[in-house]
Design a protein around this motif. Structure first.
Motif, PDB file in Angstrom:
ATOM      1  N   ARG A 110      29.632 -10.239  28.348  1.00  0.00           N
ATOM      2  CA  ARG A 110      29.961  -8.679  28.152  1.00  0.00           C
ATOM      3  C   ARG A 110      29.170  -7.778  27.289  1.00  0.00           C
ATOM      4  O   ARG A 110      29.730  -7.131  26.254  1.00  0.00           O
ATOM      5  CB  ARG A 110      31.489  -8.508  27.790  1.00  0.00           C
ATOM      6  CG  ARG A 110      32.462  -9.411  28.510  1.00  0.00           C
ATOM      7  CD  ARG A 110      32.531  -9.009  29.954  1.00  0.00           C
ATOM      8  NE  ARG A 110      33.538  -7.798  30.099  1.00  0.00           N
ATOM      9  CZ  ARG A 110      33.722  -7.399  31.302  1.00  0.00           C
ATOM     10  NH1 ARG A 110      33.206  -8.074  32.353  1.00  0.00           N
ATOM     11  NH2 ARG A 110      34.344  -6.372  31.271  1.00  0.00           N
TER      12      ARG A 110
ATOM     13  N   ALA B 190      27.710  -8.143  35.410  1.00  0.00           N
ATOM     14  CA  ALA B 190      28.594  -9.066  34.818  1.00  0.00           C
ATOM     15  C   ALA B 190      27.937 -10.422  34.870  1.00  0.00           C
ATOM     16  O   ALA B 190      28.087 -11.298  33.808  1.00  0.00           O
ATOM     17  CB  ALA B 190      30.255  -9.002  35.100  1.00  0.00           C
TER      18      ALA B 190
ATOM     19  N   ASP C 179      28.219  -5.792  30.555  1.00  0.00           N
ATOM     20  CA  ASP C 179      29.628  -5.488  30.716  1.00  0.00           C
ATOM     21  C   ASP C 179      29.501  -4.059  31.622  1.00  0.00           C
ATOM     22  O   ASP C 179      28.801  -2.952  31.074  1.00  0.00           O
ATOM     23  CB  ASP C 179      30.034  -4.927  29.390  1.00  0.00           C
ATOM     24  CG  ASP C 179      31.389  -4.433  29.552  1.00  0.00           C
ATOM     25  OD1 ASP C 179      31.937  -4.282  30.552  1.00  0.00           O
ATOM     26  OD2 ASP C 179      32.230  -4.286  28.237  1.00  0.00           O
TER      27      ASP C 179
ATOM     28  N   ARG D 242      30.288  -0.647  30.094  1.00  0.00           N
ATOM     29  CA  ARG D 242      29.204  -0.347  28.874  1.00  0.00           C
ATOM     30  C   ARG D 242      28.106   0.073  29.405  1.00  0.00           C
ATOM     31  O   ARG D 242      27.054  -0.524  28.575  1.00  0.00           O
ATOM     32  CB  ARG D 242      29.524  -1.029  27.713  1.00  0.00           C
ATOM     33  CG  ARG D 242      30.732  -1.563  27.307  1.00  0.00           C
ATOM     34  CD  ARG D 242      30.784  -2.512  26.202  1.00  0.00           C
ATOM     35  NE  ARG D 242      29.876  -2.325  24.946  1.00  0.00           N
ATOM     36  CZ  ARG D 242      29.639  -3.418  24.356  1.00  0.00           C
ATOM     37  NH1 ARG D 242      29.782  -4.578  24.326  1.00  0.00           N
ATOM     38  NH2 ARG D 242      28.886  -2.894  22.991  1.00  0.00           N
TER      39      ARG D 242
END
Length: 517
Positions: free
Chosen positions: A95, A168, A173, A176
């Motif tokens: 992440r 991922a 992430d 983000r």
């Protein structure tokens, strides 16, 4: 090895960072797919090797004058809709923040394979970095009656969707994602930030030396028609698809030779299309209807125009032309006489080339970017890159900041623009600001507010100046002609001053072409 929705890919560890190059995010855009929106890639069995950069989009080479300063490797092959991933932790669950980079090159040149764009420093510092190839020139931005507009921008949207679905697995992430671009890449970022179909695919945006805009459809269509006249074919996608690809590139380069950010001329650009780009991107962002809540990092270099004038040999000629060059700048910027007079008053020691260059830079870059920051105070951050190149005459020119943002000043291609002896401490500081923005939305200085803070990266320690460009930009706000085109003819059909000024611009472009030869 990482699995994507279309198949598994195998990368390589390089100095502690996992690198995956040449991953297809869409099918090859040729054959029946030429001039069409991107289609998903065909799934593959087994494990696809991702050790080398994939093919670059078809493009003409830079002229010798520009190739002296700018690198642009060409990798043959049809599978040019590909991307690259650098990651410190290629595993689901990490992440990490993600930065997706769109290269510049006037939408006609450039690629993700340029060594300055090496993503390792970002991955080294905890950011999953993705760089994208997309269609260029007439293949990506030609305007035809029998094909959808903006296929190159649609490629970028497809790459963003791939990132949202796949990143991922590489440790990123998808919530983000920061979308970053320089020059034409920044213009693309602005268009995607305003595009309804791209909402939710990224959280932050970085625009380096490029402002959101929609090109005049007639201007882009004129570029296509001029190419069609040279090729002696109809100005349709079907006819262009039948032309030899190398001939098409040579014709594009020849027709576009007179194009320049300073002098204008025929060029490709993103256009409103009623679909992906329903409205002018800048106006949509100013209205607050697009990318609500997105953090923005915006900026420019101090001497953008020098990269546009020095390689073409126009710098000294513009200085010699004096009032004629100022008249041409007025035509390019659609402004009244008060604007150049105001610049002369603000910068009495500046020569004509500097005055013209700063006028065009302010009109095309700084004014719209500052308007965008004004519309989004508290979540916008503005910078100016002011470190001068060690090479003669280039100053803090367009694209010089890239080696510092990427912290790749050690590669020979960075020295082509920066010269020898670029300060590594400045690269460390600037790179860290970009990393921090991708991580948190805060690059490390105060956000934009009524005091207009601008972070200046120059020869000394970075510092914040308040409103350093306000006096010059206010000249455009006060000028009643700045927002409106200069008419070519009066009501009785007689040529106006606007037509005369544009004739001056055309003469300057012809001079530039002769000087390049």
């Amino acid at each position: 090895m990482v699995r994507t929705p279309h198949g598994a890919v195998r990368g390589r560890y390089e100095r502690g960072v996992a690198v995956f190059r040449g991953i297809p995010y869409a099918a090859p855009p040729f054959g029946p797919r030429r001039f069409r929106p991107p289609a998903p890639p065909e799934p593959w069995d087994g494990v696809r090797d991702a050790a080398a950069f994939g093919p670059t989009a078809p493009k003409p080479p830079y002229s010798d004058a520009f190739a002296h300063y700018l690198s642009d490797p060409e990798i043959p092959g049809d599978d040019c809709l590909n991307l690259n991933v650098w990651t410190p932790e290629p595993a689901p669950g990490a992440r990490l923040p993600v930065l997706v980079f769109l290269h510049g090159g006037a939408l006609t040149r450039g690629s993700s394979a340029i060594p300055v764009y090496d993503g390792r420093p970002f991955a080294r510092d905890g950011v999953v970095f993705v760089s994208v190839n997309y269609r260029l020139g007439v293949e990506g931005y030609g305007l035809f009656p029998d094909a959808p507009a903006n296929p190159g921008l649609r490629d970028q949207l497809a790459a963003l969707r791939w990132v949202h679905e796949s990143i991922a697995a590489f440790g990123g992430d998808p919530g983000r994602v920061t979308l970053c671009g320089q020059s034409a890449g920044a213009i693309s970022v602005g268009a995607l930030a305003a595009a309804p179909q791209a909402q939710g695919l990224f959280r932050r945006a970085i625009l380096q030396s490029g402002a959101p805009e929609a090109s005049d459809r007639a201007k882009v269509r004129r570029m296509v028609r001029r190419m069609a006249a040279r090729l002696k074919v109809p100005a349709t996608a079907e006819a262009f698809a039948a032309v030899d690809r190398d001939l098409l590139l040579r014709t594009q380069a020849d027709v576009g030779r007179l194009s320049s950010p300073v002098l204008g001329g025929p060029a490709f650009g993103i256009v409103t299309d009623g679909d992906l780009v329903p409205y002018d991107p800048l106006e949509a962002l100013l209205a607050g209807d697009a990318a609500p809540g997105a953090d923005l990092l915006l900026g420019w270099t101090r001497d953008e125009y020098l990269l546009w004038l020095v390689p073409g040999g126009l710098l000294e000629r513009v200085d010699r032309l004096g009032p004629v060059a100022l008249a041409a700048a007025r035509a390019r910027c659609h402004c009244g006489i008060g604007v150049p007079r105001g610049y002369r008053g603000l910068y009495p020691q500046a020569g004509t080339a500097e005055t013209v260059g700063q006028m065009v830079t302010d009109r095309l870059l700084r004014l719209p970017l500052q308007r965008l920051a004004d519309a989004r105070p508290g979540s916008s951050y503005v910078y100016e890159f002011a470190w001068p190149s060690r090479l003669p005459d280039l100053g803090a020119c367009h694209a010089l900041e890239l080696g510092f943002v990427f912290d790749t000043g050690e590669v020979p291609e960075a020295a082509k623009l920066a010269g020898e002896g670029a300060p590594p401490d400045l690269a460390t500081t600037m790179h860290r600001a970009w990393v921090r923005f991708a991580e948190t939305g805060d690059p490390g200085w105060e956000p934009w507010d009524a005091s207009h803070p601008v972070r200046v990266f120059g020869e000394d320690e970075p510092y914040t100046a308040h409103g350093p460009r306000d006096a010059a930009l206010a000249l455009w706000t006060a000028d009643t002609q700045a927002a409106d085109p200069v008419p070519e003819a009066s009501a009785d059909g007689q040529p106006t001053r606007g037509a005369e000024l544009r004739a001056v611009v055309r003469r300057l472009r012809r001079t530039a072409m002769v000087r390049r030869h």
